[in-house]
Write a protein that holds these residues in place. Sequence first.
Motif, PDB file in Angstrom:
ATOM      1  N   SER A  36       0.753  -1.320   0.024  1.00  0.00           N
ATOM      2  CA  SER A  36      -0.003   0.198   0.035  1.00  0.00           C
ATOM      3  C   SER A  36       0.770   1.301  -0.039  1.00  0.00           C
ATOM      4  N   ALA A  37       1.788   1.372   0.890  1.00  0.00           N
ATOM      5  CA  ALA A  37       2.922   2.384   1.068  1.00  0.00           C
ATOM      6  C   ALA A  37       3.599   2.591  -0.654  1.00  0.00           C
ATOM      7  N   VAL A  38       3.824   1.268  -1.199  1.00  0.00           N
ATOM      8  CA  VAL A  38       4.257   1.603  -2.455  1.00  0.00           C
ATOM      9  C   VAL A  38       3.596   2.135  -3.510  1.00  0.00           C
ATOM     10  N   GLY A  39       2.328   1.651  -3.450  1.00  0.00           N
ATOM     11  CA  GLY A  39       1.164   2.472  -4.359  1.00  0.00           C
ATOM     12  C   GLY A  39       1.130   4.124  -3.962  1.00  0.00           C
ATOM     13  N   TYR A  40       1.122   4.316  -2.816  1.00  0.00           N
ATOM     14  CA  TYR A  40       0.902   5.706  -2.489  1.00  0.00           C
ATOM     15  C   TYR A  40       2.226   6.293  -3.122  1.00  0.00           C
ATOM     16  N   VAL A  41       3.213   6.018  -2.845  1.00  0.00           N
ATOM     17  CA  VAL A  41       4.485   6.559  -3.490  1.00  0.00           C
ATOM     18  C   VAL A  41       4.570   6.863  -5.060  1.00  0.00           C
ATOM     19  N   ALA A  42       4.217   5.629  -5.360  1.00  0.00           N
ATOM     20  CA  ALA A  42       4.152   5.511  -6.911  1.00  0.00           C
ATOM     21  C   ALA A  42       3.153   6.596  -7.628  1.00  0.00           C
ATOM     22  N   ASP A  43       1.878   6.696  -6.970  1.00  0.00           N
ATOM     23  CA  ASP A  43       0.913   7.481  -7.257  1.00  0.00           C
ATOM     24  C   ASP A  43       1.375   9.155  -7.333  1.00  0.00           C
ATOM     25  N   LYS A  44       1.982   9.244  -6.237  1.00  0.00           N
ATOM     26  CA  LYS A  44       2.872  10.666  -6.271  1.00  0.00           C
ATOM     27  C   LYS A  44       3.537  10.855  -7.439  1.00  0.00           C
ATOM     28  N   LEU A  45       4.376   9.915  -7.681  1.00  0.00           N
ATOM     29  CA  LEU A  45       5.287  10.252  -8.979  1.00  0.00           C
ATOM     30  C   LEU A  45       4.409  10.111 -10.153  1.00  0.00           C
ATOM     31  N   ASN A  46       3.336   9.495 -10.208  1.00  0.00           N
ATOM     32  CA  ASN A  46       2.452   9.156 -11.435  1.00  0.00           C
ATOM     33  C   ASN A  46       3.346   8.001 -12.223  1.00  0.00           C
ATOM     34  N   HIS A  47       3.943   7.056 -11.602  1.00  0.00           N
ATOM     35  CA  HIS A  47       4.743   5.985 -12.255  1.00  0.00           C
ATOM     36  C   HIS A  47       4.367   4.590 -11.607  1.00  0.00           C
ATOM     37  N   HIS A  48       3.791   3.882 -12.080  1.00  0.00           N
ATOM     38  CA  HIS A  48       3.076   2.702 -11.228  1.00  0.00           C
ATOM     39  C   HIS A  48       3.531   1.377 -11.760  1.00  0.00           C
ATOM     40  N   PRO A  49       4.256   0.739 -10.767  1.00  0.00           N
ATOM     41  CA  PRO A  49       4.993  -0.814 -10.979  1.00  0.00           C
ATOM     42  C   PRO A  49       3.889  -1.649 -10.810  1.00  0.00           C
ATOM     43  N   ASP A  50       4.196  -2.931 -11.128  1.00  0.00           N
ATOM     44  CA  ASP A  50       3.529  -4.109 -11.136  1.00  0.00           C
ATOM     45  C   ASP A  50       4.037  -4.579  -9.579  1.00  0.00           C
ATOM     46  N   LEU A  51       2.950  -4.968  -8.773  1.00  0.00           N
ATOM     47  CA  LEU A  51       3.224  -5.269  -7.512  1.00  0.00           C
ATOM     48  C   LEU A  51       2.742  -6.894  -7.161  1.00  0.00           C
ATOM     49  N   THR A  52       3.519  -7.714  -6.825  1.00  0.00           N
ATOM     50  CA  THR A  52       2.764  -9.248  -6.642  1.00  0.00           C
ATOM     51  C   THR A  52       3.125  -9.396  -4.876  1.00  0.00           C
ATOM     52  N   ILE A  53       2.009  -9.528  -4.205  1.00  0.00           N
ATOM     53  CA  ILE A  53       2.323  -9.575  -2.711  1.00  0.00           C
ATOM     54  C   ILE A  53       1.750 -11.264  -2.410  1.00  0.00           C
ATOM     55  N   SER A  54       2.721 -11.708  -1.766  1.00  0.00           N
ATOM     56  CA  SER A  54       2.472 -13.452  -1.187  1.00  0.00           C
ATOM     57  C   SER A  54       3.064 -13.300   0.243  1.00  0.00           C
ATOM     58  N   VAL A 101       7.059  -9.175  -0.975  1.00  0.00           N
ATOM     59  CA  VAL A 101       6.425  -8.434  -2.000  1.00  0.00           C
ATOM     60  C   VAL A 101       7.395  -8.106  -2.987  1.00  0.00           C
ATOM     61  N   SER A 102       6.952  -8.386  -4.425  1.00  0.00           N
ATOM     62  CA  SER A 102       7.919  -8.033  -5.509  1.00  0.00           C
ATOM     63  C   SER A 102       7.499  -6.985  -6.280  1.00  0.00           C
ATOM     64  N   VAL A 103       8.459  -6.020  -6.758  1.00  0.00           N
ATOM     65  CA  VAL A 103       7.975  -4.830  -7.259  1.00  0.00           C
ATOM     66  C   VAL A 103       8.757  -5.082  -8.602  1.00  0.00           C
ATOM     67  N   ALA A 104       8.222  -4.722  -9.832  1.00  0.00           N
ATOM     68  CA  ALA A 104       8.633  -4.661 -11.164  1.00  0.00           C
ATOM     69  C   ALA A 104       8.275  -3.289 -11.849  1.00  0.00           C
ATOM     70  N   VAL A 105       9.129  -2.482 -12.661  1.00  0.00           N
ATOM     71  CA  VAL A 105       8.622  -1.422 -13.334  1.00  0.00           C
ATOM     72  C   VAL A 105       9.447  -1.149 -14.511  1.00  0.00           C
ATOM     73  N   ASN A 106       8.938  -0.563 -15.547  1.00  0.00           N
ATOM     74  CA  ASN A 106       9.594   0.018 -16.623  1.00  0.00           C
ATOM     75  C   ASN A 106       8.840   1.242 -17.273  1.00  0.00           C
ATOM     76  N   TYR A 128      12.899   7.513 -14.610  1.00  0.00           N
ATOM     77  CA  TYR A 128      11.614   7.480 -13.773  1.00  0.00           C
ATOM     78  C   TYR A 128      11.670   6.094 -12.982  1.00  0.00           C
ATOM     79  N   ASP A 129      11.917   4.963 -13.659  1.00  0.00           N
ATOM     80  CA  ASP A 129      12.197   3.831 -12.901  1.00  0.00           C
ATOM     81  C   ASP A 129      13.157   3.729 -11.744  1.00  0.00           C
ATOM     82  N   PHE A 130      14.252   4.404 -12.106  1.00  0.00           N
ATOM     83  CA  PHE A 130      15.218   4.425 -11.022  1.00  0.00           C
ATOM     84  C   PHE A 130      14.918   5.347  -9.676  1.00  0.00           C
ATOM     85  N   GLU A 131      13.939   6.381  -9.967  1.00  0.00           N
ATOM     86  CA  GLU A 131      13.659   7.161  -9.019  1.00  0.00           C
ATOM     87  C   GLU A 131      12.616   6.600  -8.204  1.00  0.00           C
ATOM     88  N   LEU A 132      11.762   5.944  -8.821  1.00  0.00           N
ATOM     89  CA  LEU A 132      10.685   5.207  -8.043  1.00  0.00           C
ATOM     90  C   LEU A 132      11.312   4.225  -7.114  1.00  0.00           C
TER      91      LEU A 132
END
Length: 96
Positions: free
Chosen positions: A48-66, A70-75, A85-89
Amino acid sequence: MSDLAYVKLSDQEIESRLKGADGWVIQGGKLAKTYSFKTYKDGVVFGSAVGYVADKLNHHPDLTISYGKVSVAVNTHDVGGISPYDFELAKRIDAL
């Protein structure tokens, strides 16, 4: 954030930036990292925190929660690869 631009980074630029991105790797054409947690709930809160941060940057990763992970992947789809932007996120996620 003057170094942010919607430009595709070269393989050499990506390799250089990966040196300063602890635990991040290129996987399937995306900048990716898996975080570990003691409980499922901790992972969900982190996601959820990742989602908040990503929304502020307007750059949204793929999240897998198990359980415990938590796996994060972005391009950057607009450039067809990895951009600053990927490295900033990644940096902002690591700061959580």
